[in-house]
Design an enzyme around this catalytic site. Sequence first.
Site, PDB file in Angstrom:
ATOM      1  N   PRO A  84       0.925  -1.161   0.118  1.00 45.57           N
ATOM      2  CA  PRO A  84       0.045  -0.100   0.026  1.00 45.57           C
ATOM      3  C   PRO A  84       0.787   1.240  -0.136  1.00 45.57           C
ATOM      4  CG  PRO A  84      -0.989  -1.573   1.440  1.00 45.57           C
ATOM      5  CD  PRO A  84       0.282  -2.196   0.899  1.00 45.57           C
ATOM      6  N   CYS A  85       0.480   2.264  -0.810  1.00 44.93           N
ATOM      7  CA  CYS A  85       1.268   3.469  -1.112  1.00 44.93           C
ATOM      8  C   CYS A  85       0.666   4.856  -0.657  1.00 44.93           C
ATOM      9  CB  CYS A  85       1.390   3.612  -2.355  1.00 44.93           C
ATOM     10  SG  CYS A  85      -0.172   3.670  -3.497  1.00 44.93           S
ATOM     11  N   GLN A  86      -0.585   4.977   0.124  1.00 42.60           N
ATOM     12  CA  GLN A  86      -1.264   6.094   0.437  1.00 42.60           C
ATOM     13  C   GLN A  86      -0.132   7.201   1.267  1.00 42.60           C
ATOM     14  OE1 GLN A  86      -2.486   3.041   0.959  1.00 42.60           O
ATOM     15  NE2 GLN A  86      -4.634   2.876   0.878  1.00 42.60           N
ATOM     16  N   PHE A  88       2.903   7.262   0.798  1.00 45.97           N
ATOM     17  CA  PHE A  88       3.896   7.595   0.007  1.00 45.97           C
ATOM     18  C   PHE A  88       3.849   8.526  -0.980  1.00 45.97           C
ATOM     19  CE2 PHE A  88       5.410   3.272   1.469  1.00 45.97           C
ATOM     20  CZ  PHE A  88       5.873   3.437   2.779  1.00 45.97           C
ATOM     21  N   ASN A 124       5.695   0.600  -5.884  1.00 42.76           N
ATOM     22  CA  ASN A 124       5.187   1.642  -5.151  1.00 42.76           C
ATOM     23  C   ASN A 124       5.487   2.974  -6.070  1.00 42.76           C
ATOM     24  OD1 ASN A 124       4.513   3.184  -2.801  1.00 42.76           O
ATOM     25  ND2 ASN A 124       4.891   1.168  -1.736  1.00 42.76           N
TER      26      ASN A 124
END
Length: 342
Positions: A84-86, A88, A124
């Site tokens: 999950p990238c929220q 970043f 990512n």
Amino acid sequence: MVYKVVSVFSGCGGADLGLLGGFEFNKEQYQRLPYNIVYATDINEKALNTYKKNFDCHKVVCDDIQNINASEIPDHDVLMGGFPCQSFSTVNPNKDPFDDRANLYKEMIRILKAKSPKAFIAENVRGFMTLHKGKIFSRVIKEFELAGYKTYSMLMNSADYGIPQKRQRVIIIGIRDDLKKEYIFPKKTTANEWVPLSVAVKSLVSEDNKYYFSKRAVEGMKKAKNNMKRGLYQNLNEPCLTITSHLAKVSLNSRDPVLLVDPENELYRRFTPREAARIQSFPDEFVFAGSEGDAYRQIGNAVPPVLAWHIAKSLLEVLDAEKSENGEIIFNDIANLKYQLA
């Protein structure tokens, strides 16, 4: 040899489709690669409903990866996941980059330590590499290396690989230390001649009025701050800007790209789900489950299959590489390889 793969944070299966290959996009054939996915998991049930519609050859588990014991995961050769990238994302620079979601990469490391696959593929957002002056990225890379893997990272632009979208993502490849093999990222295929958006959007005009923005939405866009107008309308002769999971929105004051159908009358529309899927390089045969809103979110969060295919093929060449008597690396020819799933 057919390599066994475990897919985590699988979403709707964009990366998985790319890794397997055997599909067509923009009149190009992406050959079937000798990988066999033996296990896939994600916490999002709606995304996995789509996954199950398109893949039927392996176990699919809907659960928080933190609840899954490594003993439940089959032995495998390659671990793949876009954690999950929220935290970043450059779209949300004020969010805490050290929250619980930012630590989910540790779940991949936990599996690597328990199963010791030959390699891993991690994905990512671009911001992951630069936030906090690269400290987050360095920390993650160090932990992957301490798990016993030599890592290779690159910021890849999807437009360089035949995809009609300027989507930039950080790709991390890990090769187990004892294999003593070197990974080389795939060469750009369309760096000098990007594929235009017209490949995905056949006409600016849509026959369905529900995809058009209201006059109120247009007026709201005019009042928005300039830093919220990054997307706006797209040129069909160029690749699209990055599409996100917000595609189903009804407002225009965001950073998502849209289409300007009629400049004189200020008529804008959003992409249809199928257009969005094509922008991500999904073949038209790929089916999305649930509502259109569900489809938009799944598409926006996905890894472009064509990009994943190039990465998987380049990894395959490394895994198949053998040393000759004089120490030179020989790559097996997989151009015409055909096989049946195990």
